[in-house]
Design an enzyme around this catalytic site. Structure first.
Site, PDB file in Angstrom:
ATOM      1  N   ASP A  58       0.874  -1.163   0.000  1.00 14.19           N
ATOM      2  CA  ASP A  58       0.000   0.000   0.000  1.00 14.19           C
ATOM      3  C   ASP A  58       0.914   1.216   0.000  1.00 14.19           C
ATOM      4  O   ASP A  58       1.565   1.526   1.010  1.00 14.19           O
ATOM      5  CB  ASP A  58      -0.890  -0.004   1.244  1.00 14.19           C
ATOM      6  CG  ASP A  58      -1.819   1.207   1.313  1.00 14.19           C
ATOM      7  OD1 ASP A  58      -1.704   2.107   0.457  1.00 14.19           O
ATOM      8  OD2 ASP A  58      -2.660   1.256   2.231  1.00 14.19           O
ATOM      9  N   SER A 148      -0.036  14.116 -14.211  1.00 13.56           N
ATOM     10  CA  SER A 148      -1.167  14.017 -15.137  1.00 13.56           C
ATOM     11  C   SER A 148      -1.418  15.397 -15.722  1.00 13.56           C
ATOM     12  O   SER A 148      -1.130  16.422 -15.075  1.00 13.56           O
ATOM     13  CB  SER A 148      -2.428  13.535 -14.418  1.00 13.56           C
ATOM     14  OG  SER A 148      -3.579  13.692 -15.233  1.00 13.56           O
ATOM     15  N   TYR A 161      -8.115  14.381  -7.425  1.00  9.80           N
ATOM     16  CA  TYR A 161      -7.116  13.821  -8.348  1.00  9.80           C
ATOM     17  C   TYR A 161      -6.174  14.911  -8.856  1.00  9.80           C
ATOM     18  O   TYR A 161      -4.951  14.742  -8.846  1.00  9.80           O
ATOM     19  CB  TYR A 161      -7.832  13.150  -9.511  1.00  9.80           C
ATOM     20  CG  TYR A 161      -6.917  12.528 -10.532  1.00  9.80           C
ATOM     21  CD1 TYR A 161      -6.186  11.387 -10.230  1.00  9.80           C
ATOM     22  CD2 TYR A 161      -6.792  13.077 -11.802  1.00  9.80           C
ATOM     23  CE1 TYR A 161      -5.343  10.804 -11.168  1.00  9.80           C
ATOM     24  CE2 TYR A 161      -5.957  12.503 -12.748  1.00  9.80           C
ATOM     25  CZ  TYR A 161      -5.233  11.366 -12.428  1.00  9.80           C
ATOM     26  OH  TYR A 161      -4.393  10.796 -13.370  1.00  9.80           O
ATOM     27  N   PHE A 194      -4.971   7.727 -21.445  1.00  6.75           N
ATOM     28  CA  PHE A 194      -4.349   6.504 -21.933  1.00  6.75           C
ATOM     29  C   PHE A 194      -5.294   5.320 -21.773  1.00  6.75           C
ATOM     30  O   PHE A 194      -6.176   5.318 -20.916  1.00  6.75           O
ATOM     31  CB  PHE A 194      -3.041   6.235 -21.178  1.00  6.75           C
ATOM     32  CG  PHE A 194      -1.851   6.916 -21.807  1.00  6.75           C
ATOM     33  CD1 PHE A 194      -0.834   6.174 -22.382  1.00  6.75           C
ATOM     34  CD2 PHE A 194      -1.759   8.296 -21.829  1.00  6.75           C
ATOM     35  CE1 PHE A 194       0.254   6.786 -22.968  1.00  6.75           C
ATOM     36  CE2 PHE A 194      -0.673   8.929 -22.420  1.00  6.75           C
ATOM     37  CZ  PHE A 194       0.337   8.165 -22.992  1.00  6.75           C
TER      38      PHE A 194
END
Length: 255
Positions: A58, A148, A161, A194
């Site tokens: 994790d 990103s 995000y 992607f």
């Protein structure tokens, strides 16, 4: 830095998607690849396929990261290549019909995507810094992280995000500066849309719409293209402290 000659590499999120493609690519060039992932079945299967090693982990838990690195280093030695691909993509607006954004969802996104990236990078760098230099430049290792394009153009529902990936982009240069004296480079890739397992699970109409939004080539990115860039970063010593967009000139709209 050369890839091959049994160069040890560690890839988080290596069981699928961008990480799996990168693992296969590096292994094909002779690297000894170790995979860190929560998906035990896929991770173990891929490690067997490429002759590597797998350790469940994790990434949001620094002690779990340390334990996983100990496990894979016992098999392969100190990694010289560290590539962080582990990430999650929660979707929620700042305020919904149910109220404020769920704090646990936001914290988990930051924990996996940002803190997990930092935990792996910093612990890997600590090991690299004690290793002997490779080649005339005195290079000891290279760290490739995954940001990103959402870090720059986060869409509606991507607040957690986008924040996590902006953090990854933001720490790239200072981390590279921190590690320069140790001969360790840090570069981040900021992919567009992607064809990962998550996207592949979307309806075909949605995939087609995402592909049409890419100016050229008008298609979804292929994980192998991410892997090729990651490998080039490893071998091109002058790439350092930079975030490279890999998106076909995509600029995300609000939704």
């Amino acid at each position: 830095m050369k890839i091959g000659e049994d160069t040890p590499a560690v890839i988080s999120g290596g069981a699928s998607g961008l990480g799996a493609a990168t693992a296969r690519h590096l292994a094909s060039q002779g690297a000894r690849v170790a995979l860190l992932d929560l998906d035990r079945d896929r991770g173990a299967a891929l490690a067997q396929e490429i002759g590597g090693v797998f350790a469940p982990c994790d990434m949001a838990d620094p002690e779990a990261v340390a334990s996983a690195l100990d496990t894979v280093r016992a098999r392969h030695g100190q990694e010289r290549i560290c590539i962080s691909c582990a990430g999650i993509v929660p979707a929620s607006k700042t305020v919904t019909r149910d109220g404020a954004h769920d704090p646990a969802v936001f914290q988990r996104a930051i924990g996996v995507n940002l803190l997990g990236t930092f935990f792996l990078a910093s612990q890997s760098a600590a090991g690299m810094a004690t290793a002997a230099p490779l080649g005339d430049d005195g290079a000891r290792g290279v760290i490739v992280t995954t940001s990103s394009i959402a870090a720059y153009e986060g869409q509606i529902g991507q607040v957690a995000y986008a924040a996590s990936k902006a953090g990854v982009a933001g720490m790239t240069l200072p981390m590279a500066r921190d590690l320069a004296r140790s001969g360790i480079r840090v570069v981040s890739i900021a992919p567009g849309v992607f064809l990962t397992p998550m996207v592949a699970g979307m309806p075909e109409a949605v995939q087609d719409g995402l592909a049409a939004s890419v100016p050229f080539p008008s298609r979804l990115g292929r994980p192998e293209e991410f892997a090729a860039l990651a490998a080039h970063i490893v071998t091109n010593t002058m790439l350092n402290g930079e975030v490279i967009r890999l998106d076909g000139a995509t600029r995300l709209q609000a939704k």
